[in-house]
Scaffold this motif. Structure first.
Motif, PDB file in Angstrom:
ATOM      1  N   GLN A  47       0.816  -1.210   0.000  1.00  0.00           N
ATOM      2  CA  GLN A  47       0.000   0.000   0.000  1.00  0.00           C
ATOM      3  C   GLN A  47       0.851   1.262   0.000  1.00  0.00           C
ATOM      4  O   GLN A  47       0.483   2.256  -0.611  1.00  0.00           O
ATOM      5  N   ASN A  48       2.007   1.241   0.642  1.00  0.00           N
ATOM      6  CA  ASN A  48       2.844   2.437   0.686  1.00  0.00           C
ATOM      7  C   ASN A  48       3.466   2.743  -0.678  1.00  0.00           C
ATOM      8  O   ASN A  48       3.960   3.841  -0.894  1.00  0.00           O
ATOM      9  N   GLN A  49       3.444   1.808  -1.626  1.00  0.00           N
ATOM     10  CA  GLN A  49       3.975   2.034  -2.973  1.00  0.00           C
ATOM     11  C   GLN A  49       2.941   2.653  -3.905  1.00  0.00           C
ATOM     12  O   GLN A  49       3.287   3.159  -4.964  1.00  0.00           O
ATOM     13  N   ILE A  50       1.653   2.608  -3.524  1.00  0.00           N
ATOM     14  CA  ILE A  50       0.578   3.130  -4.358  1.00  0.00           C
ATOM     15  C   ILE A  50       0.486   4.633  -4.122  1.00  0.00           C
ATOM     16  O   ILE A  50       0.338   5.077  -2.998  1.00  0.00           O
ATOM     17  N   GLN A  51       0.570   5.393  -5.202  1.00  0.00           N
ATOM     18  CA  GLN A  51       0.563   6.842  -5.076  1.00  0.00           C
ATOM     19  C   GLN A  51      -0.661   7.405  -5.784  1.00  0.00           C
ATOM     20  O   GLN A  51      -0.754   7.357  -7.007  1.00  0.00           O
ATOM     21  N   GLY A  52      -1.616   7.919  -5.015  1.00  0.00           N
ATOM     22  CA  GLY A  52      -2.793   8.541  -5.601  1.00  0.00           C
ATOM     23  C   GLY A  52      -3.642   7.613  -6.444  1.00  0.00           C
ATOM     24  O   GLY A  52      -4.234   8.047  -7.420  1.00  0.00           O
ATOM     25  N   GLY A  53      -3.709   6.363  -6.098  1.00  0.00           N
ATOM     26  CA  GLY A  53      -4.505   5.402  -6.848  1.00  0.00           C
ATOM     27  C   GLY A  53      -3.803   4.837  -8.063  1.00  0.00           C
ATOM     28  O   GLY A  53      -4.363   4.034  -8.801  1.00  0.00           O
ATOM     29  N   TYR A  54      -2.560   5.236  -8.318  1.00  0.00           N
ATOM     30  CA  TYR A  54      -1.794   4.752  -9.471  1.00  0.00           C
ATOM     31  C   TYR A  54      -1.038   3.493  -9.088  1.00  0.00           C
ATOM     32  O   TYR A  54      -0.208   3.504  -8.183  1.00  0.00           O
ATOM     33  N   TRP A  55      -1.323   2.409  -9.785  1.00  0.00           N
ATOM     34  CA  TRP A  55      -0.713   1.114  -9.494  1.00  0.00           C
ATOM     35  C   TRP A  55       0.411   0.779 -10.467  1.00  0.00           C
ATOM     36  O   TRP A  55       0.942  -0.328 -10.464  1.00  0.00           O
ATOM     37  N   GLY A  56       0.815   1.715 -11.330  1.00  0.00           N
ATOM     38  CA  GLY A  56       1.807   1.448 -12.359  1.00  0.00           C
ATOM     39  C   GLY A  56       3.184   1.111 -11.834  1.00  0.00           C
ATOM     40  O   GLY A  56       3.977   0.485 -12.524  1.00  0.00           O
ATOM     41  N   HIS A  57       3.494   1.507 -10.614  1.00  0.00           N
ATOM     42  CA  HIS A  57       4.808   1.224 -10.038  1.00  0.00           C
ATOM     43  C   HIS A  57       4.839  -0.109  -9.285  1.00  0.00           C
ATOM     44  O   HIS A  57       5.894  -0.520  -8.818  1.00  0.00           O
ATOM     45  N   ILE A  58       3.708  -0.758  -9.180  1.00  0.00           N
ATOM     46  CA  ILE A  58       3.614  -2.027  -8.456  1.00  0.00           C
ATOM     47  C   ILE A  58       3.949  -3.159  -9.430  1.00  0.00           C
ATOM     48  O   ILE A  58       3.445  -3.186 -10.556  1.00  0.00           O
ATOM     49  N   SER A  59       4.759  -4.097  -8.996  1.00  0.00           N
ATOM     50  CA  SER A  59       5.139  -5.206  -9.874  1.00  0.00           C
ATOM     51  C   SER A  59       3.945  -6.124 -10.135  1.00  0.00           C
ATOM     52  O   SER A  59       2.984  -6.162  -9.368  1.00  0.00           O
ATOM     53  N   SER A  60       4.021  -6.856 -11.219  1.00  0.00           N
ATOM     54  CA  SER A  60       2.962  -7.812 -11.563  1.00  0.00           C
ATOM     55  C   SER A  60       2.802  -8.852 -10.471  1.00  0.00           C
ATOM     56  O   SER A  60       1.688  -9.269 -10.155  1.00  0.00           O
ATOM     57  N   ARG A  61       3.912  -9.245  -9.883  1.00  0.00           N
ATOM     58  CA  ARG A  61       3.868 -10.237  -8.810  1.00  0.00           C
ATOM     59  C   ARG A  61       3.079  -9.715  -7.612  1.00  0.00           C
ATOM     60  O   ARG A  61       2.252 -10.424  -7.041  1.00  0.00           O
ATOM     61  N   ASP A  62       3.336  -8.460  -7.231  1.00  0.00           N
ATOM     62  CA  ASP A  62       2.616  -7.876  -6.095  1.00  0.00           C
ATOM     63  C   ASP A  62       1.137  -7.665  -6.411  1.00  0.00           C
ATOM     64  O   ASP A  62       0.270  -7.892  -5.567  1.00  0.00           O
ATOM     65  N   CYS A  63       0.834  -7.214  -7.640  1.00  0.00           N
ATOM     66  CA  CYS A  63      -0.570  -7.057  -8.035  1.00  0.00           C
ATOM     67  C   CYS A  63      -1.278  -8.411  -8.010  1.00  0.00           C
ATOM     68  O   CYS A  63      -2.431  -8.509  -7.582  1.00  0.00           O
TER      69      CYS A  63
END
Length: 73
Positions: free
Chosen positions: A33-49
């Motif tokens: 959750q701390n990697q999500i910025q303003g609802g943008y999930w583009g920085h989250i790896s596929s594995r984490d998603c």
């Protein structure tokens, strides 16, 4: 898939807000959750998603199984 190409839809559209909240709760449990910025999930790896989605499905199945067990008693 790019934005606007989402093919899966909720059967009950009124559940959209609850599903978004559920997704962020699971993301907090998984620790992304701390990697999500303003609802943008583009920085989250596929594995984490995938971990977020997999845990969402796991909890929904558990809740459904519990509701079935309660109806059979």
């Amino acid at each position: 898939m790019g934005a606007g190409q989402k093919s899966n839809r909720l059967i009950v559209p009124q559940a959209q807000k609850a599903m978004e909240q559920f997704k962020y709760e699971i993301a907090a449990q998984v620790g992304v959750q701390n990697q999500i910025q303003g609802g943008y999930w583009g920085h989250i790896s596929s594995r984490d998603c995938g971990a977020v989605g997999g845990n969402m499905v796991r909890q929904m199945i558990t809740a459904y199984e519990q509701s079935l067990a309660g109806k059979q008693q």
